[in-house]
Design an enzyme around this catalytic site. Structure first.
Site, PDB file in Angstrom:
ATOM      1  N   GLN A   1      -1.014   1.918  -4.000  1.00  5.28           N
ATOM      2  CA  GLN A   1      -1.310   0.532  -3.652  1.00  5.28           C
ATOM      3  C   GLN A   1      -2.821   0.340  -3.615  1.00  5.28           C
ATOM      4  O   GLN A   1      -3.491   0.892  -2.751  1.00  5.28           O
ATOM      5  CB  GLN A   1      -0.702   0.239  -2.281  1.00  5.28           C
ATOM      6  CG  GLN A   1      -1.005  -1.120  -1.725  1.00  5.28           C
ATOM      7  CD  GLN A   1      -0.907  -1.124  -0.198  1.00  5.28           C
ATOM      8  OE1 GLN A   1      -0.882  -0.073   0.426  1.00  5.28           O
ATOM      9  NE2 GLN A   1      -0.869  -2.294   0.393  1.00  5.28           N
TER      10      GLN A   1
ATOM     11  N   SER B   1      -7.026  -2.234  -0.271  1.00  2.00           N
ATOM     12  CA  SER B   1      -8.234  -2.214   0.553  1.00  2.00           C
ATOM     13  C   SER B   1      -9.488  -1.941  -0.258  1.00  2.00           C
ATOM     14  O   SER B   1      -9.444  -1.226  -1.263  1.00  2.00           O
ATOM     15  CB  SER B   1      -8.108  -1.128   1.624  1.00  2.00           C
ATOM     16  OG  SER B   1      -7.106  -1.464   2.525  1.00  2.00           O
TER      17      SER B   1
ATOM     18  N   SER C   1      -3.920   5.829  -0.792  1.00  2.85           N
ATOM     19  CA  SER C   1      -3.125   7.046  -0.591  1.00  2.85           C
ATOM     20  C   SER C   1      -2.481   7.458  -1.895  1.00  2.85           C
ATOM     21  O   SER C   1      -1.897   6.636  -2.602  1.00  2.85           O
ATOM     22  CB  SER C   1      -2.023   6.804   0.438  1.00  2.85           C
ATOM     23  OG  SER C   1      -2.597   6.434   1.657  1.00  2.85           O
TER      24      SER C   1
ATOM     25  N   GLU D   1       5.163  -3.306   4.145  1.00  2.36           N
ATOM     26  CA  GLU D   1       4.346  -2.154   4.507  1.00  2.36           C
ATOM     27  C   GLU D   1       4.725  -1.576   5.856  1.00  2.36           C
ATOM     28  O   GLU D   1       4.907  -0.381   6.007  1.00  2.36           O
ATOM     29  CB  GLU D   1       2.861  -2.540   4.517  1.00  2.36           C
ATOM     30  CG  GLU D   1       1.977  -1.387   5.013  1.00  2.36           C
ATOM     31  CD  GLU D   1       0.517  -1.542   4.650  1.00  2.36           C
ATOM     32  OE1 GLU D   1       0.053  -2.683   4.503  1.00  2.36           O
ATOM     33  OE2 GLU D   1      -0.153  -0.507   4.496  1.00  2.36           O
TER      34      GLU D   1
ATOM     35  N   GLU E   1      -5.500  -3.288  16.485  1.00  2.00           N
ATOM     36  CA  GLU E   1      -5.910  -4.669  16.785  1.00  2.00           C
ATOM     37  C   GLU E   1      -5.174  -5.673  15.893  1.00  2.00           C
ATOM     38  O   GLU E   1      -4.787  -6.752  16.351  1.00  2.00           O
ATOM     39  CB  GLU E   1      -7.425  -4.813  16.606  1.00  2.00           C
ATOM     40  CG  GLU E   1      -8.248  -4.045  17.646  1.00  2.00           C
ATOM     41  CD  GLU E   1      -8.215  -2.530  17.480  1.00  2.00           C
ATOM     42  OE1 GLU E   1      -7.920  -2.038  16.362  1.00  2.00           O
ATOM     43  OE2 GLU E   1      -8.467  -1.821  18.465  1.00  2.00           O
TER      44      GLU E   1
END
Lengths: 370, 401
Positions: free
Chosen positions: B123, B126, B158, B241, B369
């Site tokens: 994926q 990011s 990953s 996810e 968070e």
């Protein structure tokens, strides 16, 4: 897998919610908290008329013969509404003790009256400050006569009888004691939560009748507390959720710096953590409810996990609810303190969080040694 | 209230158990070196017997099973120590996105090979400048004839070093607000111009990578969703996810409990120490709370309901618990607690290894968070944060480091 309450149980919940919304808004808890009445007598009558006090009592004693799951549903809703009645003392402690340990004659004598709300029962355990220890009980029974003192007995000022832990000829035992007899002196005590009354009891040669096997007091009390812990945990989860919802409502309506404070991450994360604590506690409570209602040997572990996580959740929600409200939360006028008081009352009434954590590990140790 | 399967579920569980008992044990022993080979072998075994990607339609390599059945198989499979990690992203995140947006021909080409384990996907989301604020990503895609040309950099990818394909979000238009200028593709990781560089983590391992794109060409046919609709497509991936990453795993109560029985404090077993007992009890309550939250989720699946975002509590609670237990156990061991020498350390060095790996768990797949934001916004209905970049063309949004 169906690890949820059934449709019928949820219907009972709906009825309870709508009844309590009508008859037991927070103003009712506040009325008892601020006044001189030990409990709301009219509301208690309504509740007994609805048959809630008869929930788990078998039909042959004029009960409804329902399971503990139904009682858990009611406990959660009563906890949510902070309903100021002796429900927990009379049901989770007294009724449970007689159901679990009583002889046929004792059941015959008490259960019908408990079911119909003709009598109120309670349990008298503590004698002084510090963690309860079966080795340090001073109250004793000789020739069926009880002498000694018990402190902080929930509803001790209004109850008709109590399950009392005291030393007997065979060692520590449980006794049934009529509180309306000359040898009993009751003294009401002020507590952090006056919406639930408490009293100290002094016994002098009061008539006492053995309940359960003589000399097994420590074990019987432990069993009773396991059962009661599950039910109290549901009250705690109900209260915790009500406190969280109160904080949420307030945060959505309160504006600062030109926007609702519910939009600030410091507040959002606080509320999210309350939610997490409640979810963990609720899931553990369901496990406790399953163990209690099915008579599973996992009950000691299940009860302790439910108890510990429900105490944690209620404490966090009650404390943070005030914090979210800011200064207004610290006023007498706002209802935040009602939850703050009740959270602590329920957290210590069967022994505190530390006590139950210790019990949990002890139960795990004995399970794994077996 | 019970833990019992329905008669159909019980039958399914029995079949799953029997098949696993006959086939799983021989796949349990493998070394880290041939982890990938072992994972592929186990996946193929499942695929050939019809136990791979259970919820997928049969024509795409699945079994057409219900969500409850898939959960039952996962529960039974988890009782063995099997290598399943490399397929989590492809099967759990890329596949649902392909199902929703790829052509039928593409689905038939790619999904069965995802199910059989023949092809592995990663994926590519990011970026150095787009983590929690994913939509701030900068990797550019520019249309050129039938192709798109990609330039930029992804990070924390990953398995990129062993993946055959990747799902990729790019910025196709920097002149519009950030969510509106994104376009979504899939590509071969063997494409010219794709450069994978492993990132060494604080644990010393390299599970993920930086991926650089230099004039990489992707056919327009490999676009998923419309041009500029990349954010909407990404949400399909992201919704899956947290389900794919889930809770559980990591160090647990049992490890801490066993150590507390074995080690001493003040000349007595540590388990006799009240502070130790309280700490253990706290973790037990959390694990038990998560376990029975999963049971409630499974009950919802059993009734045919879709579990909501309340599942986010699993990762949030579990990741911190793992970190805390690792830290606590090392302190219980005392001065030897930090030893990582495999031959000397307690539990072969598992504790410091977990301690070093644990911060990753609190960040990957949404930081603590972000998980709290999700609960606050989607479960409790609290307002979203104020976004100072809202409505502003992406190329005018202030940037820092």
């Amino acid at each position: 897998m169906n690890f949820e309450f059934s449709e019928e149980q949820n219907m009972l919940r709906d009825q309870a919610v709508s009844f309590l919304k009508d008859k037991s808004p927070l103003s009712v808890a506040r009325k008892i908290l601020e006044g001189n009445e030990p409990y709301d007598k009219a509301l208690w009558k309504d509740i007994t008329d609805l048959g809630w006090t008869a929930t788990t009592i078998p039909e042959k004693y004029n009960g409804l013969g329902l399971s503990h799951l139904e009682l858990c549903v009611l406990a959660e809703e009563l906890g949510r509404a902070l309903t100021p009645v002796p429900f927990s003392s009379s049901l989770y402690l007294a009724t449970e003790a007689i159901l679990a340990f009583g002889t046929d004659a004792q059941k015959e004598a008490w259960l019908g009256k408990l079911a119909q709300g003709q009598v109120i029962g309670t349990a008298a355990v503590a004698e002084g400050p510090g963690e309860f220890s079966p080795t340090k009980v001073g109250a004793s029974v000789k020739a069926n006569r009880l002498s000694g003192t018990k402190i902080m007995v929930p509803d001790g000022d209004i109850a008709d009888f109590a399950v009392v832990v005291a030393g007997g000829d065979a060692g520590l035992s449980l006794f049934l004691v009529d509180l309306n007899q000359p040898g009993v002196t009751r003294t009401s005590v002020a507590t952090i939560d006056p919406s639930r009354s408490h009293a100290n009891l002094a016994f002098k040669d009061a008539e006492a009748e053995p309940l359960g096997k003589a000399g097994e007091g420590a074990s019987l009390l432990s069993q009773l507390f396991d059962r009661a812990a599950v039910l109290f945990a549901f009250e705690q989860v109900g209260g915790a959720e009500a406190a969280m919802n109160q904080a949420r409502e307030y945060a959505l309506g309160r504006y600062a710096f030109g926007r609702p404070i519910a939009g600030f991450q410091a507040i959002k994360h606080k509320l999210a953590r309350m939610y997490v604590a409640i979810q963990l506690a609720r899931s553990n409570c369901y496990y406790g409810a399953w163990a209690l209602s099915s008579g599973a040997p996992e009950l000691p572990v299940a009860a302790a996990t439910a108890r510990v996580s429900a105490s944690q959740a209620y404490r966090e929600c009650a404390e943070e609810n005030i914090q979210v409200h800011g200064g207004m939360g610290f006023t007498w006028e706002f209802d935040c303190h009602l939850f703050y008081r009740r959270a602590k009352l329920l957290a210590v009434n069967l022994g505190g969080e530390s006590t139950w954590k210790n019990r949990l590990i002890s139960s795990i140790e004995s399970d794994r040694a077996a | 209230m019970d833990f019992n399967d329905t008669p159909e579920e019980a039958k399914f569980r029995e079949a799953a158990r029997a098949w696993l008992a006959a086939n799983a044990p021989k796949h349990e022993a493998y070394s880290q070196e041939d982890f990938l080979k072992a994972a592929k072998a186990w996946q193929l075994e499942k695929y050939n017997a019809g136990w791979a990607c259970l919820r997928w339609p049969v024509e795409y390599g699945g079994r057409g099973a219900s969500a409850a059945e898939a959960a039952i198989f996962a529960e039974e499979e988890a009782k063995y120590s099997l290598p399943t990690g490399p397929f989590t992203i492809g099967q759990g995140m890329a596949a649902p996105t392909l199902m929703a947006y790829a052509t039928d021909e593409q689905k038939k080409r790619y999904l069965p090979k995802l199910a059989s384990g023949e092809e592995i996907w990663c994926q590519l989301f990011s970026e150095p400048a787009g983590g929690s604020d994913l939509a701030a990503l900068r990797t550019r895609s520019v249309r050129d004839g039938d192709d798109w040309v990609i330039n930029g950099q992804k990070i924390w990818t990953s398995g990129a070093h062993y993946s055959d394909f990747g799902i990729l979000v790019t910025r196709s238009d920097p002149n519009v607000p950030k969510h509106k200028g994104l376009t979504y593709f899939f590509l071969s990781m063997k494409s010219p111009g794709v450069d994978v560089k492993p990132i060494k983590q604080i644990s010393g391992q390299s599970g993920f990578n930086e991926v650089y794109f230099t004039d990489v060409r992707i056919p327009d046919a490999q676009r998923l969703g419309e041009v500029g609709q990349g954010w909407t497509v990404s949400l399909t991936t992201l919704m899956n996810e947290r389900a794919a990453i889930g809770g559980g795993g990591g160090l647990g109560f049992d490890t801490a409990y066993a150590l507390a029985k074995e080690l001493e404090i003040d000349g007595k077993p540590a388990i006799a120490d009240r502070a130790v007992r309280e700490q253990l009890a706290d973790w037990y309550c959390k694990e038990s709370g998560l376990q029975f939250t999963r049971a409630r989720t499974q009950s919802a699946l059993s009734r045919g309901e879709t579990p909501g975002p309340e599942n986010s509590i699993g990762k949030y609670v579990g990741a911190k618990k793992t970190q805390d237990i690792a830290s606590f156990c090392m302190e219980l061991i005392g001065m030897a607690g930090v030893c990582m020498d495999k031959d000397l350390a307690a539990l072969g060095g598992l504790l410091p290894q977990s301690y070093l790996g644990a911060p990753g768990g609190r960040i990957a797949g949404g930081t603590d968070e972000i998980m709290l934001n999700i609960i606050a916004e989607r479960v409790l209905g609290l307002p979203q944060d104020i976004r100072v970049d809202k409505g502003i063309p992406f190329n005018e949004v202030p940037t820092g480091n």
